[in-house]
Design a protein around this motif. Structure first.
Motif, PDB file in Angstrom:
ATOM      1  N   GLU A 150       0.842  -1.186   0.000  1.00 35.56           N
ATOM      2  CA  GLU A 150       0.000   0.000   0.000  1.00 35.56           C
ATOM      3  C   GLU A 150       0.881   1.242   0.000  1.00 35.56           C
ATOM      4  OE1 GLU A 150      -3.443   2.190   2.611  1.00 35.56           O
ATOM      5  OE2 GLU A 150      -3.246   0.019   2.741  1.00 35.56           O
TER       6      GLU A 150
ATOM      7  N   GLU B  18       0.294   5.395  -0.194  1.00 40.41           N
ATOM      8  CA  GLU B  18      -0.615   6.536  -0.159  1.00 40.41           C
ATOM      9  C   GLU B  18      -2.068   6.156  -0.448  1.00 40.41           C
ATOM     10  OE1 GLU B  18       0.890   9.736  -2.539  1.00 40.41           O
ATOM     11  OE2 GLU B  18       2.571  10.060  -1.187  1.00 40.41           O
ATOM     12  N   GLY B  19      -2.547   5.096   0.190  1.00 44.25           N
ATOM     13  CA  GLY B  19      -3.943   4.699   0.089  1.00 44.25           C
ATOM     14  C   GLY B  19      -4.295   3.812  -1.093  1.00 44.25           C
ATOM     15  N   THR B  20      -3.362   3.558  -1.989  1.00 39.46           N
ATOM     16  CA  THR B  20      -3.608   2.673  -3.124  1.00 39.46           C
ATOM     17  C   THR B  20      -2.833   1.382  -2.900  1.00 39.46           C
ATOM     18  OG1 THR B  20      -3.826   4.570  -4.605  1.00 39.46           O
ATOM     19  CG2 THR B  20      -3.453   2.434  -5.636  1.00 39.46           C
ATOM     20  N   THR B  21      -3.514   0.242  -3.096  1.00 32.54           N
ATOM     21  CA  THR B  21      -2.868  -1.050  -2.925  1.00 32.54           C
ATOM     22  C   THR B  21      -2.400  -1.562  -4.269  1.00 32.54           C
ATOM     23  OG1 THR B  21      -4.275  -1.533  -1.028  1.00 32.54           O
ATOM     24  CG2 THR B  21      -3.166  -3.399  -2.057  1.00 32.54           C
TER      25      THR B  21
END
Length: 89
Positions: free
Chosen positions: A70, A72-75
């Protein structure tokens, strides 16, 4: 933050999980994660020249491979070039 994959690594954003035909959504760990996603970044040491041109296109990969990261909030799913077995033209 913008980043790029190094060596033969490939960063993929996995496609969203779809509902079952009956309309039920299987929660959490019981789900089979899709083995398809969009290539975000492909490392420069990837052995296949065609694969290097697949950024932004759909890739097929072996399910259960790679690891999730992950940022900055994106996986992202991080794969190596030998774990990908197909891609969108």
């Amino acid at each position: 933050m913008i980043f790029e994959a190094l060596n033969n690594f490939i960063y993929v954003i996995r496609d969203e999980t779809e509902k079952e035909k009956s309309g039920l959504l299987i929660p959490g760990k019981g789900q089979v994660k899709p083995a398809m996603g969009t290539a975000y970044s492909i490392g420069s040491l990837t052995r296949d020249a065609k694969l290097k041109k697949k950024v932004g296109k759909k890739l097929l990969f072996f399910s259960g491979t790679g690891f999730e990261q992950e940022i900055e909030g994106t996986t992202y799913l991080v794969l190596t070039d030998d774990q990908v077995h197909g891609g969108e033209k």
